[in-house]
Scaffold this active site. Structure first.
Site, PDB file in Angstrom:
ATOM      1  N   TYR A 286       0.695  -1.138   0.259  1.00  0.00           N
ATOM      2  CA  TYR A 286      -0.075   0.388   0.056  1.00  0.00           C
ATOM      3  C   TYR A 286       1.109   1.560   0.093  1.00  0.00           C
ATOM      4  O   TYR A 286       2.172   0.821   0.146  1.00  0.00           O
ATOM      5  CB  TYR A 286      -1.079   0.057   1.673  1.00  0.00           C
ATOM      6  CG  TYR A 286      -0.714   0.077   2.359  1.00  0.00           C
ATOM      7  CD1 TYR A 286       0.152   0.397   3.386  1.00  0.00           C
ATOM      8  CD2 TYR A 286      -1.293  -1.407   3.387  1.00  0.00           C
ATOM      9  CE1 TYR A 286       0.841   0.882   4.135  1.00  0.00           C
ATOM     10  CE2 TYR A 286      -0.825  -0.466   4.545  1.00  0.00           C
ATOM     11  CZ  TYR A 286      -0.004   0.001   5.420  1.00  0.00           C
ATOM     12  OH  TYR A 286       0.931   0.038   6.357  1.00  0.00           O
TER      13      TYR A 286
ATOM     14  N   GLU B 276       2.009  -0.659  -6.494  1.00  0.00           N
ATOM     15  CA  GLU B 276       1.822   0.046  -5.439  1.00  0.00           C
ATOM     16  C   GLU B 276       0.355   0.207  -5.642  1.00  0.00           C
ATOM     17  O   GLU B 276      -0.277   0.228  -5.901  1.00  0.00           O
ATOM     18  CB  GLU B 276       2.975   1.368  -5.139  1.00  0.00           C
ATOM     19  CG  GLU B 276       4.169   0.917  -4.684  1.00  0.00           C
ATOM     20  CD  GLU B 276       4.451   1.206  -3.529  1.00  0.00           C
ATOM     21  OE1 GLU B 276       2.612   1.454  -2.387  1.00  0.00           O
ATOM     22  OE2 GLU B 276       5.819   0.570  -2.535  1.00  0.00           O
TER      23      GLU B 276
HETATM   24 ZN   LIG Z   1       6.140  -1.717   1.138  1.00  0.00          ZN
END
Ligand SMILES: [Zn+2]
Length: 263
Positions: free
Chosen positions: A45, A109
């Site tokens: 995240y 991500e």
């Molecule tokens: Zn990370």
């Protein structure tokens, strides 16, 4: 006057937008300067207040961090680094004997403010995009289900993303990653920090078999507790406390039994 023109590239994932990050280099293979084909996907995240701030950070030279992909809350995918190159997302890490996880992996991500931001759920549009992106990567690189991992799996104690509320079961149902039904919480014997002896040795052996970094010293110390926490975040999220209770141990057994090399 001479203008610097940022180089660009064609996205590996056809549906991705491209925004180039300078934070990348060649994939390495141990000590030799050979190309390491990616055989692992690492999910993160962003852990920042906004997606825009996170994307700017991943593309800023001074941050010295990046990822191959960035998935926003609405499911828009942006590619920052070509898959053939090494993005800088894993940091100090370990999995199954490997320490250069950036060379071995493709990093994604996922926009979410994380633990500090109150653990908000990952929207379904975003999860669908993550699943679609991962399936595409897995098909192109033949990545094993057991090697779709959390940043927290390869850096326990240091990292806790994408967090215990990330829906790994949904991803597995979509054909991404390994998932076994966690054993419900209950009573029974348990192991915790400070314990030692054969049962701890057996627990450490199981954690190491999956890939976690723990010593085989039959002593339940900090590294073992952190590996148990990482395992719980990913596979037994109902309680993340670093205590190897019967539910944790049964779920770990189940996971190992589901590994292709043990079945
Ligand atoms: Zn990370």
């Amino acid at each position: 006057m001479k203008w610097f023109r940022a180089e660009t590239f064609d996205p590996d994932f056809a549906a991705a937008l491209v925004r180039v990050s300078p934070n990348r280099n060649a994939r390495r293979d141990g000590t030799a300067e050979r190309t390491h084909p990616p055989d692992m996907i690492l999910l993160h995240y962003t852990g920042m207040a906004s997606g825009k701030a996170a994307l700017d950070w991943l593309c800023a030279r001074e941050s010295e961090v990046s990822s191959h992909y960035f998935v926003d809350e609405g499911g828009i995918v942006t590619q920052l680094v070509p898959e053939s190159e090494r993005a800088w997302h894993a940091g100090q890490s370990f999995w199954n004997g490997e320490t250069d996880i950036n060379s071995a992996s493709i990093g994604i991500e996922i926009v979410n403010p994380g633990h500090e931001g109150g653990c908000p759920p990952f929207p379904i549009m975003q999860m669908r995009a993550v699943a679609r992106l991962c399936r595409d990567i897995i098909a192109r690189h033949e990545i094993a289900a057991a090697r779709v991992l959390a940043h927290s799996d390869v850096a326990p104690g240091r990292k806790s993303d994408p967090g215990e509320w990330f829906d790994w079961k949904y991803l597995a149902d979509e054909g991404v990653g390994l998932w076994v039904e966690p054993e419900p919480l209950g009573g029974g014997r348990f192991l915790q920090e400070g314990d030692s002896g054969m049962p701890v040795d057996a627990l450490q052996t199981m954690l190491r078999l999956y890939g976690y970094k723990v010593d085989a010293d039959a002593t339940f110390g900090t590294a073992t507790r952190e590996a148990v926490i990482a395992f719980q975040r990913h596979f037994r999220p109902a309680r993340v406390d670093g205590i190897a209770d019967a539910s944790t141990i049964t779920t770990l057994h189940r996971l190992l039994a589901a590994l292709p090399r043990f079945s």
